[in-house]
Design a protein around this motif. Structure first.
Motif, PDB file in Angstrom:
ATOM      1  N   GLU A   1      -5.062   8.689  -6.148  1.00 22.76           N
ATOM      2  CA  GLU A   1      -3.443   8.030  -6.611  1.00 22.76           C
ATOM      3  C   GLU A   1      -2.995   8.770  -7.756  1.00 22.76           C
ATOM      4  OE1 GLU A   1      -1.581   6.440  -4.403  1.00 22.76           O
ATOM      5  OE2 GLU A   1      -3.327   6.040  -2.965  1.00 22.76           O
TER       6      GLU A   1
ATOM      7  N   SER B   1       0.798  -1.232   0.023  1.00 18.74           N
ATOM      8  CA  SER B   1      -0.115   0.006   0.023  1.00 18.74           C
ATOM      9  C   SER B   1       0.704   1.353  -0.012  1.00 18.74           C
ATOM     10  CB  SER B   1      -1.055   0.126   1.173  1.00 18.74           C
ATOM     11  OG  SER B   1      -0.250  -0.306   2.599  1.00 18.74           O
TER      12      SER B   1
ATOM     13  N   ASN C   1      -1.621   0.909  -3.172  1.00 22.20           N
ATOM     14  CA  ASN C   1      -2.967   1.417  -2.584  1.00 22.20           C
ATOM     15  C   ASN C   1      -3.823   1.530  -3.396  1.00 22.20           C
ATOM     16  OD1 ASN C   1      -3.233   2.868  -0.152  1.00 22.20           O
ATOM     17  ND2 ASN C   1      -3.477   4.816  -1.045  1.00 22.20           N
ATOM     18  N   PHE C   2      -4.064   1.712  -4.737  1.00 20.41           N
ATOM     19  CA  PHE C   2      -5.118   1.898  -5.314  1.00 20.41           C
ATOM     20  C   PHE C   2      -5.804   0.686  -5.389  1.00 20.41           C
ATOM     21  CE2 PHE C   2      -5.797   0.331  -9.874  1.00 20.41           C
ATOM     22  CZ  PHE C   2      -7.284   0.932  -9.846  1.00 20.41           C
TER      23      PHE C   2
ATOM     24  N   PRO D   1       1.726   3.346  -5.100  1.00 18.09           N
ATOM     25  CA  PRO D   1       0.574   3.907  -5.654  1.00 18.09           C
ATOM     26  C   PRO D   1      -0.591   2.987  -6.112  1.00 18.09           C
ATOM     27  CG  PRO D   1       2.245   5.644  -6.314  1.00 18.09           C
ATOM     28  CD  PRO D   1       2.956   4.405  -5.463  1.00 18.09           C
TER      29      PRO D   1
ATOM     30  N   SER E   1     -10.273   5.704  -5.758  1.00 19.12           N
ATOM     31  CA  SER E   1      -8.972   5.464  -5.240  1.00 19.12           C
ATOM     32  C   SER E   1      -8.185   5.690  -6.280  1.00 19.12           C
ATOM     33  CB  SER E   1      -8.690   4.113  -4.783  1.00 19.12           C
ATOM     34  OG  SER E   1      -9.025   3.124  -5.757  1.00 19.12           O
TER      35      SER E   1
END
Length: 222
Positions: free
Chosen positions: A101, A68, A74-75, A71, A97
């Motif tokens: 990002e 995460s 985490n997306f 990018p 998300s």
């Protein structure tokens, strides 16, 4: 000429140009490290998450959480951490998300845009001020004498600020276009990976709901 001589002969406009050059260099270095670090891991992260999602959906959220800090990780994690959402909710979470990002990935672009716009103007301002100073000291009677040669030298020195401003702007524009092309490529990657993950999740969601409906039907029959 060394740097102190250039700064002195370029005039007062050289000081804001020096600040812009330092700002541009720091932004370019920071963004370059970001993209190198991100792109070096992206394919590996995508491969691991999609492979895990295809055979063990319950474990994929934990895998995505481990990545995460990147990018792309985490997306995907923002949607994967949801507890058995409706496919439409899953899609909306991925869109949200992705927007967040992709926006964060454009940090520094506005700084470079400002530098690209300001540097040539400051350079031109320095040249104009230098020309005003040089031409303001010449008289008609000085034409053809050694005094006129001094004015010519002053005009040449006045052009230093314009050259400096153009160098800063051209360098900044080159890296700005590189970062932009990398960002546009990431937009395509996010869409492709998002679509693949949504397809996997829809299959998983249909399987779960089909199983729940079957169990409910069996319970009612009992």
């Amino acid at each position: 000429m060394n740097i102190p001589d250039i700064m002195a002969k370029g005039g007062i406009a050289m000081w804001p140009l020096l600040f812009l050059s330092i700002l541009a260099l720091s932004t370019i270095i920071e963004r370059s490290f970001f993209w190198i670090r991100f792109l070096s891991k992206e394919k590996q992260i995508i491969k691991i998450i999609l492979k895990t999602a295809s055979y063990d959906w319950d474990a994929v959220s934990k895998i995505a959480q481990n990545y995460s800090k990147y990018p792309i990780g985490n997306f995907l994690y923002i949607s994967l951490k949801l507890d058995n959402p409706d496919p439409e909710v899953f899609h909306l979470a991925m869109e949200s998300s992705a927007d967040d990002e992709l926006t964060l990935m454009r940090q520094g672009d506005k700084v470079l845009e400002g530098i690209i716009a300001l540097s040539p103007l400051l350079g031109l301002l320095g040249t104009v001020l230098g020309l005003i100073s040089s031409l303001g000291n010449i008289q008609i009677s000085d034409l053809g004498t050694s005094s006129a040669r001094g004015v010519t030298l002053g005009i040449g020195e006045a052009l230093i600020s314009t050259a400096t401003g153009l160098i800063i702007a051209i360098t900044s524009l080159t890296f700005y276009r590189i970062f932009q092309s990398l960002w546009f490529n990431q937009v395509r990657v996010f869409r492709k990976i998002g679509s693949e993950l949504e397809l996997i999740y829809q299959q998983h969601w249909l399987k779960i709901n089909s199983s729940n409906s079957k169990n409910l039907h069996e319970t009612c029959n009992e």
